[in-house]
Design a protein around this motif. Sequence first.
Motif, PDB file in Angstrom:
ATOM      1  N   VAL A  61       0.942  -1.215   0.023  1.00 24.42           N
ATOM      2  CA  VAL A  61       0.067  -0.023  -0.085  1.00 24.42           C
ATOM      3  C   VAL A  61       0.674   1.225   0.127  1.00 24.42           C
ATOM      4  O   VAL A  61       0.592   2.351  -0.748  1.00 24.42           O
ATOM      5  N   LEU A  62       1.937   1.493   0.622  1.00 19.64           N
ATOM      6  CA  LEU A  62       2.987   2.392   0.493  1.00 19.64           C
ATOM      7  C   LEU A  62       3.433   2.520  -0.647  1.00 19.64           C
ATOM      8  O   LEU A  62       3.697   3.775  -1.325  1.00 19.64           O
ATOM      9  N   ALA A  63       3.844   1.381  -1.376  1.00 20.75           N
ATOM     10  CA  ALA A  63       4.481   1.507  -2.877  1.00 20.75           C
ATOM     11  C   ALA A  63       3.158   2.134  -3.707  1.00 20.75           C
ATOM     12  O   ALA A  63       3.782   3.029  -4.552  1.00 20.75           O
ATOM     13  N   ALA A  64       2.038   1.890  -3.740  1.00 23.55           N
ATOM     14  CA  ALA A  64       0.921   2.116  -4.419  1.00 23.55           C
ATOM     15  C   ALA A  64       0.672   4.000  -4.139  1.00 23.55           C
ATOM     16  O   ALA A  64       0.658   4.533  -5.282  1.00 23.55           O
ATOM     17  N   LEU A  65       0.755   4.353  -2.949  1.00 20.86           N
ATOM     18  CA  LEU A  65       0.478   5.760  -2.744  1.00 20.86           C
ATOM     19  C   LEU A  65       1.885   6.520  -3.287  1.00 20.86           C
ATOM     20  O   LEU A  65       1.616   7.559  -3.826  1.00 20.86           O
ATOM     21  N   ARG A  66       3.122   5.971  -3.055  1.00 20.16           N
ATOM     22  CA  ARG A  66       4.258   6.801  -3.620  1.00 20.16           C
ATOM     23  C   ARG A  66       4.309   6.618  -4.706  1.00 20.16           C
ATOM     24  O   ARG A  66       4.752   7.612  -5.464  1.00 20.16           O
ATOM     25  N   GLY A  67       4.010   5.299  -5.506  1.00 23.55           N
ATOM     26  CA  GLY A  67       4.197   5.042  -6.805  1.00 23.55           C
ATOM     27  C   GLY A  67       3.313   6.253  -7.628  1.00 23.55           C
ATOM     28  O   GLY A  67       3.563   6.705  -8.852  1.00 23.55           O
ATOM     29  N   MET A  68       2.084   6.233  -6.981  1.00 29.07           N
ATOM     30  CA  MET A  68       0.972   7.144  -7.763  1.00 29.07           C
ATOM     31  C   MET A  68       1.227   8.400  -7.512  1.00 29.07           C
ATOM     32  O   MET A  68       0.226   9.423  -8.053  1.00 29.07           O
ATOM     33  N   GLY A  69       1.996   9.135  -6.767  1.00 29.84           N
ATOM     34  CA  GLY A  69       2.488  10.484  -6.531  1.00 29.84           C
ATOM     35  C   GLY A  69       1.485  10.996  -5.461  1.00 29.84           C
ATOM     36  O   GLY A  69       1.455  12.401  -5.526  1.00 29.84           O
ATOM     37  N   VAL A  70       1.312  10.432  -4.479  1.00 27.29           N
ATOM     38  CA  VAL A  70       0.425  10.854  -3.301  1.00 27.29           C
ATOM     39  C   VAL A  70       1.433  10.948  -2.119  1.00 27.29           C
ATOM     40  O   VAL A  70       2.277  10.178  -1.752  1.00 27.29           O
ATOM     41  N   ASP A  71       1.486  12.373  -1.518  1.00 27.43           N
ATOM     42  CA  ASP A  71       2.293  12.766  -0.426  1.00 27.43           C
ATOM     43  C   ASP A  71       1.760  12.433   0.801  1.00 27.43           C
ATOM     44  O   ASP A  71       2.465  11.974   1.823  1.00 27.43           O
ATOM     45  N   ASN A  72       0.285  12.508   1.069  1.00 26.63           N
ATOM     46  CA  ASN A  72      -0.255  12.619   2.343  1.00 26.63           C
ATOM     47  C   ASN A  72      -1.451  12.004   2.322  1.00 26.63           C
ATOM     48  O   ASN A  72      -2.378  12.137   1.554  1.00 26.63           O
ATOM     49  N   ALA A  73      -1.695  10.845   3.242  1.00 21.18           N
ATOM     50  CA  ALA A  73      -2.764   9.924   3.396  1.00 21.18           C
ATOM     51  C   ALA A  73      -2.827   9.318   4.701  1.00 21.18           C
ATOM     52  O   ALA A  73      -1.817   8.943   5.350  1.00 21.18           O
ATOM     53  N   THR A  74      -4.058   8.953   5.041  1.00 24.19           N
ATOM     54  CA  THR A  74      -4.126   8.004   6.271  1.00 24.19           C
ATOM     55  C   THR A  74      -4.363   6.778   5.752  1.00 24.19           C
ATOM     56  O   THR A  74      -5.021   6.357   4.688  1.00 24.19           O
ATOM     57  N   ILE A  75      -3.956   5.463   6.326  1.00 27.64           N
ATOM     58  CA  ILE A  75      -4.163   4.192   5.979  1.00 27.64           C
ATOM     59  C   ILE A  75      -4.855   3.687   7.157  1.00 27.64           C
ATOM     60  O   ILE A  75      -4.222   3.202   8.344  1.00 27.64           O
ATOM     61  N   GLU A  76      -6.062   3.376   7.247  1.00 28.56           N
ATOM     62  CA  GLU A  76      -6.753   2.698   8.298  1.00 28.56           C
ATOM     63  C   GLU A  76      -7.052   1.306   8.166  1.00 28.56           C
ATOM     64  O   GLU A  76      -7.598   0.856   7.109  1.00 28.56           O
ATOM     65  N   VAL A  77      -6.676   0.509   8.951  1.00 32.74           N
ATOM     66  CA  VAL A  77      -6.768  -1.078   9.081  1.00 32.74           C
ATOM     67  C   VAL A  77      -7.266  -1.436  10.126  1.00 32.74           C
ATOM     68  O   VAL A  77      -7.234  -1.085  11.485  1.00 32.74           O
ATOM     69  N   ASP A  78      -8.346  -2.555   9.892  1.00 37.54           N
ATOM     70  CA  ASP A  78      -9.041  -2.981  11.297  1.00 37.54           C
ATOM     71  C   ASP A  78      -8.498  -4.393  11.688  1.00 37.54           C
ATOM     72  O   ASP A  78      -9.221  -4.979  12.605  1.00 37.54           O
ATOM     73  N   GLY A  79      -7.200  -4.715  11.245  1.00 35.38           N
ATOM     74  CA  GLY A  79      -6.843  -5.950  11.483  1.00 35.38           C
ATOM     75  C   GLY A  79      -5.308  -5.622  11.885  1.00 35.38           C
ATOM     76  O   GLY A  79      -4.593  -4.540  11.211  1.00 35.38           O
ATOM     77  N   PRO A  80      -4.490  -6.935  12.121  1.00 32.49           N
ATOM     78  CA  PRO A  80      -3.183  -6.690  12.089  1.00 32.49           C
ATOM     79  C   PRO A  80      -2.000  -6.738  11.021  1.00 32.49           C
ATOM     80  O   PRO A  80      -1.015  -6.555  10.991  1.00 32.49           O
ATOM     81  N   GLU A  81      -2.905  -6.895   9.791  1.00 31.89           N
ATOM     82  CA  GLU A  81      -2.243  -7.105   8.405  1.00 31.89           C
ATOM     83  C   GLU A  81      -2.871  -6.220   7.476  1.00 31.89           C
ATOM     84  O   GLU A  81      -4.166  -6.208   7.372  1.00 31.89           O
ATOM     85  N   VAL A  82      -2.137  -5.763   6.569  1.00 34.89           N
ATOM     86  CA  VAL A  82      -3.012  -5.138   5.323  1.00 34.89           C
ATOM     87  C   VAL A  82      -3.360  -6.261   4.429  1.00 34.89           C
ATOM     88  O   VAL A  82      -2.717  -7.434   4.575  1.00 34.89           O
ATOM     89  N   PRO A  83      -4.661  -6.130   4.089  1.00 32.27           N
ATOM     90  CA  PRO A  83      -5.088  -7.345   3.219  1.00 32.27           C
ATOM     91  C   PRO A  83      -4.248  -7.483   2.048  1.00 32.27           C
ATOM     92  O   PRO A  83      -3.834  -6.881   1.489  1.00 32.27           O
ATOM     93  N   ILE A  84      -4.314  -8.938   1.836  1.00 28.78           N
ATOM     94  CA  ILE A  84      -3.146  -9.518   1.034  1.00 28.78           C
ATOM     95  C   ILE A  84      -3.969  -9.244  -0.565  1.00 28.78           C
ATOM     96  O   ILE A  84      -2.894  -9.130  -1.470  1.00 28.78           O
ATOM     97  N   MET A  85      -5.052  -8.874  -0.955  1.00 31.77           N
ATOM     98  CA  MET A  85      -5.592  -8.677  -2.038  1.00 31.77           C
ATOM     99  C   MET A  85      -5.139  -9.616  -3.210  1.00 31.77           C
ATOM    100  O   MET A  85      -5.320 -10.812  -3.092  1.00 31.77           O
ATOM    101  N   ASP A  86      -4.363  -9.154  -4.395  1.00 30.77           N
ATOM    102  CA  ASP A  86      -4.151 -10.300  -5.469  1.00 30.77           C
ATOM    103  C   ASP A  86      -2.652 -10.684  -5.440  1.00 30.77           C
ATOM    104  O   ASP A  86      -2.277 -11.293  -6.313  1.00 30.77           O
ATOM    105  N   GLY A  87      -1.800 -10.277  -4.491  1.00 33.73           N
ATOM    106  CA  GLY A  87      -0.602 -10.369  -4.337  1.00 33.73           C
ATOM    107  C   GLY A  87       0.228  -9.158  -5.034  1.00 33.73           C
ATOM    108  O   GLY A  87       1.479  -9.360  -5.038  1.00 33.73           O
ATOM    109  N   SER A  88      -0.271  -8.080  -5.403  1.00 37.24           N
ATOM    110  CA  SER A  88       0.372  -7.089  -6.128  1.00 37.24           C
ATOM    111  C   SER A  88      -0.414  -5.580  -5.541  1.00 37.24           C
ATOM    112  O   SER A  88      -1.075  -5.856  -4.415  1.00 37.24           O
ATOM    113  N   ALA A  89      -0.117  -4.559  -6.194  1.00 40.13           N
ATOM    114  CA  ALA A  89      -0.385  -3.126  -5.577  1.00 40.13           C
ATOM    115  C   ALA A  89      -1.725  -2.871  -6.339  1.00 40.13           C
ATOM    116  O   ALA A  89      -2.370  -1.684  -6.451  1.00 40.13           O
TER     117      ALA A  89
END
Length: 322
Positions: free
Chosen positions: A83-111
């Motif tokens: 998720v950090l790669a997606a934010l930095r790669g897409m040119g976002v400087d400031n964002a909140t990342i709210e997660v309701d569990g101990p891990e970022v969801p795995i999705m499809d294995g990519s960003a």
Amino acid sequence: MKFSRQTTLWSQATVTGVGVHSGLPVSLTLGPAPVDAGFIFVRTGLDGPDREVQANAKSVIATAFATVIGDSEGPLVSTAEHVLAALRGMGVDNATIEVDGPEVPIMDGSASAFVAAIDQAGIVEQAARRRFIQVLKPIQVAIGDSFGELRPNSSGFRAEIEINFANPAIGRQNYIIDLNPQSFRRDIARARTFGCMNDVAQLWSAGFALGASFENSVVFDETRLLNSEGLRYSDECVRHKALDAVGDLALAGLPLLATFRSVRGGHKLNHAVLSALIADRSAWKIVEAEPVATARRPRVAAEIASGMLGGMIAPAFGPDVS
């Protein structure tokens, strides 16, 4: 650079999947943040109050199989790199990342799901100029037979990644990317995490990687690829290492003006190189983007993700070093 001013998200967007190690459902919501906030993880779903941690190099508490963010109270969230790669790669400087569990969801294995969420939320320019960390001299780190370095590059961020696995199905691969939102989306955002079947079996027996599957990971045996759908890129493995590097180095707190080179690296090496840079105050300085000639109105990303965002994104589940 595409933006001379800082950016954040216009609205919120949520993705839902499972944790790669727990296999349990987890939701992640990306949202706006003020100027100079950087990336802030907000851990919800706790017995007590929500916890917040700014994503920077000092907040990394583990790098064995993924990048784990935490504070003095302990781990906050695992598998932060995609998720950090997606934010930095897409040119976002400031964002909140709210997660309701101990891990970022795995999705499809990519960003890719996080890129779709950013598209859905939209990107808006803010009033302050964008700031960068400009690398002034080479910083090098060796860990065993792994090597990483940051070199000056005033024009932007470049990643030069080399992997070399004994497994002949992966072997030696090289990849170079000059990072911008277009190259990130096109060239590395869809590259999935990968590993070898014997590594997965060992982790399963130890109670880890319970959420890993062929739906969210590229898996090899001793001689061949096991995923029936094949690879998304012929060199998908090294591209995923480039994706991980973008996410791990996003923990600098600001975009880097540098060339990053990694040989047989992973999360541990990425963090070690970044930490070595930050520790040497003579090796970097903070610079601001040049103002544009004419003022521009805030710009919201035009592309909106269509369809469901649910699915599954994973950290490399095999040994960190290739």
